[in-house]
Design a protein around this motif. Structure first.
Motif, PDB file in Angstrom:
ATOM      1  N   LEU A  93       0.861  -1.186   0.000  1.00 30.38           N
ATOM      2  CA  LEU A  93       0.000   0.000   0.000  1.00 30.38           C
ATOM      3  C   LEU A  93       0.892   1.229   0.000  1.00 30.38           C
ATOM      4  N   LEU A  94       0.670   2.133  -0.966  1.00 33.78           N
ATOM      5  CA  LEU A  94       1.499   3.331  -1.122  1.00 33.78           C
ATOM      6  C   LEU A  94       0.638   4.576  -1.080  1.00 33.78           C
ATOM      7  N   GLN A  95       1.162   5.631  -0.476  1.00 28.70           N
ATOM      8  CA  GLN A  95       0.491   6.922  -0.546  1.00 28.70           C
ATOM      9  C   GLN A  95       1.039   7.700  -1.730  1.00 28.70           C
ATOM     10  N   GLY A  96       0.148   8.258  -2.530  1.00 26.88           N
ATOM     11  CA  GLY A  96       0.582   9.038  -3.679  1.00 26.88           C
ATOM     12  C   GLY A  96      -0.596   9.692  -4.367  1.00 26.88           C
ATOM     13  N   SER A  97      -0.305  10.725  -5.122  1.00 23.27           N
ATOM     14  CA  SER A  97      -1.324  11.446  -5.879  1.00 23.27           C
ATOM     15  C   SER A  97      -1.233  11.071  -7.350  1.00 23.27           C
ATOM     16  N   LEU A  98      -2.374  10.798  -7.966  1.00 25.30           N
ATOM     17  CA  LEU A  98      -2.395  10.415  -9.374  1.00 25.30           C
ATOM     18  C   LEU A  98      -2.242  11.616 -10.301  1.00 25.30           C
ATOM     19  N   ALA A  99      -2.155  12.802  -9.731  1.00 22.84           N
ATOM     20  CA  ALA A  99      -1.947  13.993 -10.557  1.00 22.84           C
ATOM     21  C   ALA A  99      -0.464  14.229 -10.849  1.00 22.84           C
ATOM     22  N   TYR A 100       0.423  13.366 -10.300  1.00 24.33           N
ATOM     23  CA  TYR A 100       1.853  13.544 -10.478  1.00 24.33           C
ATOM     24  C   TYR A 100       2.486  12.225 -10.911  1.00 24.33           C
ATOM     25  N   THR A 101       3.520  12.311 -11.730  1.00 27.06           N
ATOM     26  CA  THR A 101       4.217  11.097 -12.158  1.00 27.06           C
ATOM     27  C   THR A 101       4.932  10.472 -10.958  1.00 27.06           C
ATOM     28  N   ASP A 102       5.044   9.150 -10.990  1.00 29.34           N
ATOM     29  CA  ASP A 102       5.616   8.423  -9.862  1.00 29.34           C
ATOM     30  C   ASP A 102       6.379   7.225 -10.411  1.00 29.34           C
ATOM     31  N   THR A 103       7.692   7.225 -10.245  1.00 22.46           N
ATOM     32  CA  THR A 103       8.504   6.147 -10.802  1.00 22.46           C
ATOM     33  C   THR A 103       8.182   4.797 -10.167  1.00 22.46           C
ATOM     34  N   ARG A 104       7.571   4.799  -8.970  1.00 28.17           N
ATOM     35  CA  ARG A 104       7.225   3.537  -8.321  1.00 28.17           C
ATOM     36  C   ARG A 104       6.156   2.771  -9.092  1.00 28.17           C
ATOM     37  N   LEU A 105       5.439   3.449 -10.002  1.00 25.98           N
ATOM     38  CA  LEU A 105       4.311   2.830 -10.691  1.00 25.98           C
ATOM     39  C   LEU A 105       4.679   2.271 -12.059  1.00 25.98           C
ATOM     40  N   LYS A 106       5.945   2.341 -12.427  1.00 26.36           N
ATOM     41  CA  LYS A 106       6.356   1.852 -13.744  1.00 26.36           C
ATOM     42  C   LYS A 106       6.617   0.354 -13.722  1.00 26.36           C
ATOM     43  N   GLY A 107       6.378  -0.289 -14.887  1.00 29.47           N
ATOM     44  CA  GLY A 107       6.747  -1.682 -15.058  1.00 29.47           C
ATOM     45  C   GLY A 107       5.686  -2.691 -14.694  1.00 29.47           C
ATOM     46  N   TYR A 108       4.419  -2.289 -14.524  1.00 29.40           N
ATOM     47  CA  TYR A 108       3.359  -3.215 -14.139  1.00 29.40           C
ATOM     48  C   TYR A 108       2.550  -3.674 -15.354  1.00 29.40           C
ATOM     49  N   ASP A 109       1.931  -4.842 -15.211  1.00 27.59           N
ATOM     50  CA  ASP A 109       1.134  -5.390 -16.315  1.00 27.59           C
ATOM     51  C   ASP A 109      -0.146  -4.606 -16.533  1.00 27.59           C
ATOM     52  N   ALA A 110      -0.768  -4.178 -15.442  1.00 25.49           N
ATOM     53  CA  ALA A 110      -2.086  -3.540 -15.558  1.00 25.49           C
ATOM     54  C   ALA A 110      -2.280  -2.526 -14.449  1.00 25.49           C
ATOM     55  N   ALA A 111      -3.127  -1.542 -14.724  1.00 26.89           N
ATOM     56  CA  ALA A 111      -3.528  -0.548 -13.727  1.00 26.89           C
ATOM     57  C   ALA A 111      -5.041  -0.413 -13.770  1.00 26.89           C
ATOM     58  N   VAL A 112      -5.631  -0.261 -12.596  1.00 30.99           N
ATOM     59  CA  VAL A 112      -7.083  -0.129 -12.483  1.00 30.99           C
ATOM     60  C   VAL A 112      -7.402   1.211 -11.842  1.00 30.99           C
ATOM     61  N   LEU A 113      -8.278   1.989 -12.477  1.00 35.04           N
ATOM     62  CA  LEU A 113      -8.830   3.202 -11.887  1.00 35.04           C
ATOM     63  C   LEU A 113     -10.334   2.980 -11.766  1.00 35.04           C
TER      64      LEU A 113
END
Length: 543
Positions: free
Chosen positions: A371-391
């Motif tokens: 579980l990570l805290q972060g805002s989707l209005a800003y780029t975040d290198t922690r979110l790179k390299g995944y197969d899928a994203a769900v909003l």
């Protein structure tokens, strides 16, 4: 234990204004009792051109040991040398920091009733501390104070001047200078950073210490490059308190970046609960004899899991995970090997952690989820390299002008192979008797789109970022107004190519309601033409 703070002035802005700011008259020498001794305030010099206030703290070594009872620096680690003979009466430490907050409490808050305009004025300041423990050396002293606008001189104190071969002690003689800070800011910096450099406290650190840190660190600590070290040392390396403070500091940073209040950022819990309460009406049967269908939230999660399974995704991001319902569902399916929940709300993440029972989860299962805290209005290198994203039910909580930033953060920067986006279908709202006409499903929804508007927005994103998109209904589909929830399934092109002009400023204004929106097909026409062209070339070669 000794500290001076001085300033210079002019006839128009006399240096003796320092007395008003500190609430201590330059003509008087004053003494204040503390738990561990006596604090004296005096002015070695005070005129219109120069004014210096000195804080002298006389420490009662016996009281320190008796009150400390072995906790903090009163008993450890240096008291191993001797209970009653150590550096505490002479070296600046948390004792001096506590004396600062007690003697200059109004000055630290920036309060001056006699001259209300003074606290906000920056002035030339010079702070001197002749003996300061610096665990980390002069380099750490510079790293802590220079980002705050201080010019730093930290001269190591030799162990014994008569024996230079012994080298330097862990103490420095500190001088700080600045022309851009207020007295209140200077005192707050010292209150936090003196015990940080000493790396110990003379009293037991409890939960209220987090509030003290955040109050004194307001305006500078959230953006300090050494924030983690400062927080950990100030809280005596107590992991639970440090984590709590870091989470609250991150929330403050996100709120400042978003130009909003912390309470507005951290509202995801109420939004999810209220939104799902309204949507529960979608599954109600028309007649009592009918079998009650699953709630819409459950149908939505089932649709997401099915789409992820078809896409062959194993490592999944749940962006805007809220209280962790989808994360919990994904954890039950062993095909998903890594699940990361991201949300801006710490309250929501705390509830999600309790829901998932992370503190009691087995090691193998716990390795699958974060579980990570972060805002989707800003780029975040922690979110790179995944197969899928769900909003899932996320975009409607953003103002329309913020959608391009989210678009770039997800489709332009993170670029997962598959992206699922669900959002309410506003056309279906007329089927709910409990929802007044013209109202959205939850007060926090900034908008709710028709099917045509949503498809236009999704198609434009797919074209800009190199994805195909198709649309899937979620929930009971009404022949006139469609389903209660609409889902877009984005699949990246095999080449992974995207337009160059995909930065937020080039991503459009987020308004999907254009006149051509109704003509958007289930997949991009451009991609279909490319497929037909490739097919024709293959047939020609075969002939």
């Amino acid at each position: 234990m000794f500290l001076t703070i001085g300033t210079t002035g002019t006839p128009e802005r006399p240096a003796t204004d320092l007395g008003f700011l500190l609430h201590k008259h330059p003509d008087n020498a004053q003494a204040f009792s503390t738990s561990y001794g006596t604090a004296h305030v005096l002015y070695p010099e005070a005129d219109a051109e120069r004014c210096t206030a000195a804080l002298l703290l006389e420490v009662d070594a016996v009281a320190l040991v008796r009150r400390g009872k072995g906790k903090g620096r009163g008993g450890a680690p240096d008291a191993a040398l001797a209970q009653y003979v150590n550096d505490r009466p002479y070296a600046a430490s948390s004792l001096l920091a506590v004396a600062l907050s007690a003697v200059f409490s109004s000055a630290m808050r920036g309060v001056c009733a006699a001259k209300p305009e003074l606290p906000a004025q920056a002035r030339p300041l010079r702070v001197e501390i002749p003996a300061l423990p610096a665990r980390g050396g002069p380099g750490l002293v510079h790293a802590l104070f220079e980002p705050l606008g201080w010019r730093v001189s930290a001269e190591p104190v030799s162990l014994d001047a008569r024996f230079p071969q012994w080298g330097d002690s862990r103490y420095v003689s500190l001088t700080l200078r600045s022309e851009t800070l207020t007295v209140a800011e200077a005192l707050r910096h010292l209150y936090v950073l003196l015990p940080v450099l000493d790396d110990a406290k003379h009293y037991w650190v409890s939960a209220d210490e987090v509030d003290k840190l955040l109050r004194a660190g307001a305006g500078w600590l959230p953006d300090h490059p050494e924030q983690k070290l400062i927080t950990s040392r100030f809280l005596s390396r107590r992991w639970s308190l440090t984590r709590q403070a870091m989470e609250r500091l991150e929330l403050v940073r996100l709120a400042e970046a978003d130009d909003s209040e912390v309470e507005d950022i951290d509202n995801a819990v109420e939004a999810v609960e209220a939104g799902e309460a309204v949507e529960a009406e979608a599954g109600k049967p028309e007649h009592e004899t009918q079998e009650k269908p699953a709630p819409l939230a459950e149908q939505r999660r089932d649709a997401v899991v099915a789409a992820l399974t078809r896409a062959g995704a194993a490592r999944v991001l749940d962006l805007g995970c809220g209280q962790g319902q989808l994360v919990q569902t994904l954890l039950k399916n062993p095909r998903f090997t890594e699940i990361v929940g991201v949300d801006v709300s710490m309250r929501a993440l705390t509830i999600a952690s309790r829901r998932l029972k992370l503190d009691r989860m087995g090691e193998r299962q716990a390795s699958r989820v974060r579980l990570l805290q972060g805002s989707l209005a800003y780029t975040d290198t922690r979110l790179k390299g995944y197969d899928a994203a769900v909003l899932s039910e996320v975009i409607e909580h953003l103002d329309l002008p913020r959608l391009p930033a989210l678009e770039y953060a997800v489709f332009g920067s993170a670029r997962p192979r598959t992206v699922l986006v669900t959002t309410p279908n506003v056309e279906y709202n007329v089927r709910w008797e409990s929802l007044p006409a013209g109202h959205v499903r939850h007060g926090d929804h900034r908008f709710e789109w028709t099917r045509r508007e949503f498809r236009a927005w999704a198609a434009s994103i797919a074209e800009r970022h190199g994805y195909d998109v198709e649309f899937v209904p979620v929930g009971p589909e009404d022949p006139e107004v469609g389903p209660p929830t609409q889902m877009a399934v984005f699949e990246m092109h095999a080449t992974g190519a995207q337009n160059k002009n995909t930065r937020p400023e080039n991503a459009g204004n987020g308004n999907a309601g254009n006149e051509n929106a109704g003509n958007v097909p289930e997949k991009n026409e451009k991609n279909k033409k490319n497929e037909k062209s490739e097919k024709s070339e293959k047939e020609a070669k075969a002939a």
